[in-house]
Design a protein around this motif. Sequence first.
Motif, PDB file in Angstrom:
ATOM      1  N   GLY A  10       0.794  -1.225   0.000  1.00  0.00           N
ATOM      2  CA  GLY A  10       0.000   0.000   0.000  1.00  0.00           C
ATOM      3  C   GLY A  10       0.825   1.273   0.000  1.00  0.00           C
ATOM      4  O   GLY A  10       1.801   1.407  -0.742  1.00  0.00           O
ATOM      5  N   ALA A  11       0.426   2.192   0.891  1.00  0.00           N
ATOM      6  CA  ALA A  11       0.983   3.544   0.896  1.00  0.00           C
ATOM      7  C   ALA A  11       2.495   3.564   1.114  1.00  0.00           C
ATOM      8  O   ALA A  11       3.202   4.395   0.555  1.00  0.00           O
ATOM      9  CB  ALA A  11       0.298   4.369   1.978  1.00  0.00           C
ATOM     10  N   GLY A  12       2.977   2.661   1.966  1.00  0.00           N
ATOM     11  CA  GLY A  12       4.421   2.575   2.170  1.00  0.00           C
ATOM     12  C   GLY A  12       4.975   3.576   3.161  1.00  0.00           C
ATOM     13  O   GLY A  12       6.160   3.901   3.104  1.00  0.00           O
ATOM     14  N   SER A  13       4.146   4.016   4.122  1.00  0.00           N
ATOM     15  CA  SER A  13       4.686   4.988   5.091  1.00  0.00           C
ATOM     16  C   SER A  13       5.739   4.343   5.983  1.00  0.00           C
ATOM     17  O   SER A  13       6.710   5.001   6.379  1.00  0.00           O
ATOM     18  CB  SER A  13       3.569   5.615   5.922  1.00  0.00           C
ATOM     19  OG  SER A  13       3.028   4.706   6.840  1.00  0.00           O
ATOM     20  N   ASN A  14       5.593   3.058   6.291  1.00  0.00           N
ATOM     21  CA  ASN A  14       6.629   2.381   7.086  1.00  0.00           C
ATOM     22  C   ASN A  14       7.919   2.222   6.288  1.00  0.00           C
ATOM     23  O   ASN A  14       9.016   2.313   6.851  1.00  0.00           O
ATOM     24  CB  ASN A  14       6.121   1.026   7.586  1.00  0.00           C
ATOM     25  CG  ASN A  14       5.276   1.174   8.844  1.00  0.00           C
ATOM     26  OD1 ASN A  14       5.781   1.512   9.909  1.00  0.00           O
ATOM     27  ND2 ASN A  14       3.974   0.946   8.696  1.00  0.00           N
ATOM     28  N   ALA A  87       6.088  -4.731   5.372  1.00  0.00           N
ATOM     29  CA  ALA A  87       5.536  -3.507   5.959  1.00  0.00           C
ATOM     30  C   ALA A  87       4.254  -3.156   5.203  1.00  0.00           C
ATOM     31  O   ALA A  87       4.298  -2.521   4.153  1.00  0.00           O
ATOM     32  CB  ALA A  87       6.555  -2.369   5.861  1.00  0.00           C
ATOM     33  N   GLY A  88       3.132  -3.644   5.723  1.00  0.00           N
ATOM     34  CA  GLY A  88       1.885  -3.440   5.004  1.00  0.00           C
ATOM     35  C   GLY A  88       1.841  -4.302   3.752  1.00  0.00           C
ATOM     36  O   GLY A  88       1.311  -3.881   2.725  1.00  0.00           O
ATOM     37  N   MET A  90       0.177  -7.314   2.157  1.00  0.00           N
ATOM     38  CA  MET A  90      -1.077  -8.000   2.455  1.00  0.00           C
ATOM     39  C   MET A  90      -1.144  -9.399   1.848  1.00  0.00           C
ATOM     40  O   MET A  90      -2.201  -9.883   1.490  1.00  0.00           O
ATOM     41  CB  MET A  90      -2.262  -7.142   1.982  1.00  0.00           C
ATOM     42  CG  MET A  90      -2.274  -5.747   2.601  1.00  0.00           C
ATOM     43  SD  MET A  90      -2.171  -5.789   4.410  1.00  0.00           S
ATOM     44  CE  MET A  90      -2.028  -4.049   4.794  1.00  0.00           C
ATOM     45  N   ILE A 108       5.398  -5.935  10.611  1.00  0.00           N
ATOM     46  CA  ILE A 108       4.796  -4.997  11.559  1.00  0.00           C
ATOM     47  C   ILE A 108       3.291  -5.112  11.475  1.00  0.00           C
ATOM     48  O   ILE A 108       2.704  -5.190  10.391  1.00  0.00           O
ATOM     49  CB  ILE A 108       5.284  -3.545  11.354  1.00  0.00           C
ATOM     50  CG1 ILE A 108       4.687  -2.644  12.446  1.00  0.00           C
ATOM     51  CG2 ILE A 108       4.971  -3.013   9.957  1.00  0.00           C
ATOM     52  CD1 ILE A 108       5.561  -1.505  12.860  1.00  0.00           C
ATOM     53  N   HIS A 109       2.682  -5.166  12.658  1.00  0.00           N
ATOM     54  CA  HIS A 109       1.228  -5.334  12.768  1.00  0.00           C
ATOM     55  C   HIS A 109       0.704  -4.246  13.710  1.00  0.00           C
ATOM     56  O   HIS A 109       1.329  -3.973  14.729  1.00  0.00           O
ATOM     57  CB  HIS A 109       0.916  -6.723  13.330  1.00  0.00           C
ATOM     58  CG  HIS A 109      -0.551  -6.982  13.456  1.00  0.00           C
ATOM     59  ND1 HIS A 109      -1.322  -7.378  12.380  1.00  0.00           N
ATOM     60  CD2 HIS A 109      -1.392  -6.872  14.518  1.00  0.00           C
ATOM     61  CE1 HIS A 109      -2.585  -7.506  12.790  1.00  0.00           C
ATOM     62  NE2 HIS A 109      -2.648  -7.204  14.074  1.00  0.00           N
ATOM     63  N   PRO A 110      -0.447  -3.636  13.382  1.00  0.00           N
ATOM     64  CA  PRO A 110      -0.876  -2.465  14.162  1.00  0.00           C
ATOM     65  C   PRO A 110      -1.678  -2.773  15.425  1.00  0.00           C
ATOM     66  O   PRO A 110      -2.565  -1.999  15.774  1.00  0.00           O
ATOM     67  CB  PRO A 110      -1.704  -1.676  13.142  1.00  0.00           C
ATOM     68  CG  PRO A 110      -2.297  -2.715  12.270  1.00  0.00           C
ATOM     69  CD  PRO A 110      -1.285  -3.826  12.176  1.00  0.00           C
ATOM     70  N   MET A 121      -7.179  -9.786   9.741  1.00  0.00           N
ATOM     71  CA  MET A 121      -6.921  -8.666  10.644  1.00  0.00           C
ATOM     72  C   MET A 121      -5.822  -7.781  10.086  1.00  0.00           C
ATOM     73  O   MET A 121      -4.636  -7.990  10.357  1.00  0.00           O
ATOM     74  CB  MET A 121      -6.511  -9.200  12.026  1.00  0.00           C
ATOM     75  CG  MET A 121      -7.701  -9.742  12.762  1.00  0.00           C
ATOM     76  SD  MET A 121      -9.005  -8.494  12.880  1.00  0.00           S
ATOM     77  CE  MET A 121      -9.134  -8.394  14.629  1.00  0.00           C
ATOM     78  N   TYR A 122      -6.208  -6.817   9.296  1.00  0.00           N
ATOM     79  CA  TYR A 122      -5.248  -5.826   8.841  1.00  0.00           C
ATOM     80  C   TYR A 122      -5.968  -4.503   8.656  1.00  0.00           C
ATOM     81  O   TYR A 122      -7.188  -4.452   8.526  1.00  0.00           O
ATOM     82  CB  TYR A 122      -4.542  -6.256   7.551  1.00  0.00           C
ATOM     83  CG  TYR A 122      -5.447  -6.695   6.447  1.00  0.00           C
ATOM     84  CD1 TYR A 122      -5.720  -8.034   6.239  1.00  0.00           C
ATOM     85  CD2 TYR A 122      -6.047  -5.754   5.614  1.00  0.00           C
ATOM     86  CE1 TYR A 122      -6.573  -8.436   5.237  1.00  0.00           C
ATOM     87  CE2 TYR A 122      -6.889  -6.150   4.599  1.00  0.00           C
ATOM     88  CZ  TYR A 122      -7.149  -7.488   4.421  1.00  0.00           C
ATOM     89  OH  TYR A 122      -7.986  -7.886   3.429  1.00  0.00           O
ATOM     90  N   GLY A 123      -5.177  -3.451   8.701  1.00  0.00           N
ATOM     91  CA  GLY A 123      -5.727  -2.111   8.499  1.00  0.00           C
ATOM     92  C   GLY A 123      -6.851  -1.791   9.469  1.00  0.00           C
ATOM     93  O   GLY A 123      -6.782  -2.115  10.654  1.00  0.00           O
ATOM     94  N   LEU A 176       0.038   4.500  13.876  1.00  0.00           N
ATOM     95  CA  LEU A 176       0.983   4.607  12.753  1.00  0.00           C
ATOM     96  C   LEU A 176       2.208   5.436  13.142  1.00  0.00           C
ATOM     97  O   LEU A 176       3.338   5.105  12.756  1.00  0.00           O
ATOM     98  CB  LEU A 176       0.284   5.209  11.530  1.00  0.00           C
ATOM     99  CG  LEU A 176       0.990   5.033  10.184  1.00  0.00           C
ATOM    100  CD1 LEU A 176       1.182   3.559   9.833  1.00  0.00           C
ATOM    101  CD2 LEU A 176       0.220   5.737   9.073  1.00  0.00           C
ATOM    102  N   GLU A 179       4.366   3.145  14.876  1.00  0.00           N
ATOM    103  CA  GLU A 179       4.978   2.191  13.944  1.00  0.00           C
ATOM    104  C   GLU A 179       6.257   2.768  13.349  1.00  0.00           C
ATOM    105  O   GLU A 179       7.259   2.075  13.197  1.00  0.00           O
ATOM    106  CB  GLU A 179       4.000   1.847  12.802  1.00  0.00           C
ATOM    107  CG  GLU A 179       2.789   1.068  13.243  1.00  0.00           C
ATOM    108  CD  GLU A 179       1.910   0.637  12.069  1.00  0.00           C
ATOM    109  OE1 GLU A 179       2.458   0.223  11.035  1.00  0.00           O
ATOM    110  OE2 GLU A 179       0.675   0.709  12.200  1.00  0.00           O
TER     111      GLU A 179
HETATM  112  C1  GAR Z   1       0.381  -0.409   8.754  1.00  0.00           C
HETATM  113  O1  GAR Z   1      -0.475   0.160   9.709  1.00  0.00           O
HETATM  114  C2  GAR Z   1       0.718  -1.847   9.113  1.00  0.00           C
HETATM  115  O2  GAR Z   1       0.869  -2.043  10.493  1.00  0.00           O
HETATM  116  C3  GAR Z   1      -0.508  -2.548   8.607  1.00  0.00           C
HETATM  117  O3  GAR Z   1      -0.770  -1.936   7.368  1.00  0.00           O
HETATM  118  C4  GAR Z   1      -0.348  -0.573   7.421  1.00  0.00           C
HETATM  119  C5  GAR Z   1       0.541  -0.286   6.243  1.00  0.00           C
HETATM  120  O4  GAR Z   1       0.809   1.090   6.155  1.00  0.00           O
HETATM  121  N1  GAR Z   1      -0.265  -3.962   8.483  1.00  0.00           N
HETATM  122  C6  GAR Z   1      -1.191  -4.882   8.761  1.00  0.00           C
HETATM  123  O5  GAR Z   1      -2.328  -4.620   9.114  1.00  0.00           O
HETATM  124  C7  GAR Z   1      -0.712  -6.321   8.614  1.00  0.00           C
HETATM  125  N2  GAR Z   1      -1.610  -7.252   9.249  1.00  0.00           N
HETATM  126  P1  GAR Z   1       1.986   1.656   5.248  1.00  0.00           P
HETATM  127  O6  GAR Z   1       1.810   1.068   3.850  1.00  0.00           O
HETATM  128  O7  GAR Z   1       1.756   3.137   5.235  1.00  0.00           O
HETATM  129  O8  GAR Z   1       3.304   1.282   5.862  1.00  0.00           O
END
Ligand code: GAR
Length: 196
Positions: A10-14, A87-88, A90, A108-110, A121-123, A176, A179
């Motif tokens: 996704g966005a890739g902020s981590n 990192a995100g 899925m 990493i899991h939130p 269980m994500y996002g 976040l 994170e």
């Molecule tokens: C983060 O909040 C990460 O913890 C979560 O997805 C987001 C990705 O954000 N991961 C999960 O829920 C995995 N089960 P990012 O793309 O901005 O890093």
Amino acid sequence: RVSVAVLVSGAGSNLRALHAASLTADSPFRIVLVISNNSGSGGLAYAADHAIPTLHVSGRTHPDPGALDAELVRQLQAHQIELIVTAGYMKKVGPRVLAEYAGRILNIHPSLLPAHGGPGMYGAAVHRAVLAAGDRLSGPSVHLVTDEYDEGEIIGHQEVPVLDGDTPETLAARVLVAEHELLPMVVTELSRRLRR
Ligand code: GAR
């Protein structure tokens, strides 16, 4: 320095937080490859903008899951990757990557695992579950990846308060921020250990 691959969907902020940490003078790791199953992900665009090699590997490029798994191993080895960070990301990491990088794949899991982890269980779903349970504390966990979602050894976590009036969105934003501190810290520590 330890060569790290980051897997994103996704966005890739981590990824950004990790990359910023890797640019400091005394960082023990560097990001040498970013892989995504999503060709339109912000994470992939960020990596391309910062001259980090990127790779799009998905069910579209590799319809056979075994072939996808094998391609990931081939690419990780070709880039001499020593540590993988999801990192995100899925998707599940396949058995070949798991075998090749046992103990060297971090996710990493939130939420504060083992609470609110597992399939589906994500996002936002995670933060909705935390609020529905009435938890007063949440925060991210970093754990080793195994063949079950969110089940490997927990390497680090950071507590974040749940506040009255929180929505999944306000809680997600607070988690976040944590994170972005926790992940670079854990990757730095583990990289130092791998070099000893
Ligand atoms: C983060 O909040 C990460 O913890 C979560 O997805 C987001 C990705 O954000 N991961 C999960 O829920 C995995 N089960 P990012 O793309 O901005 O890093």
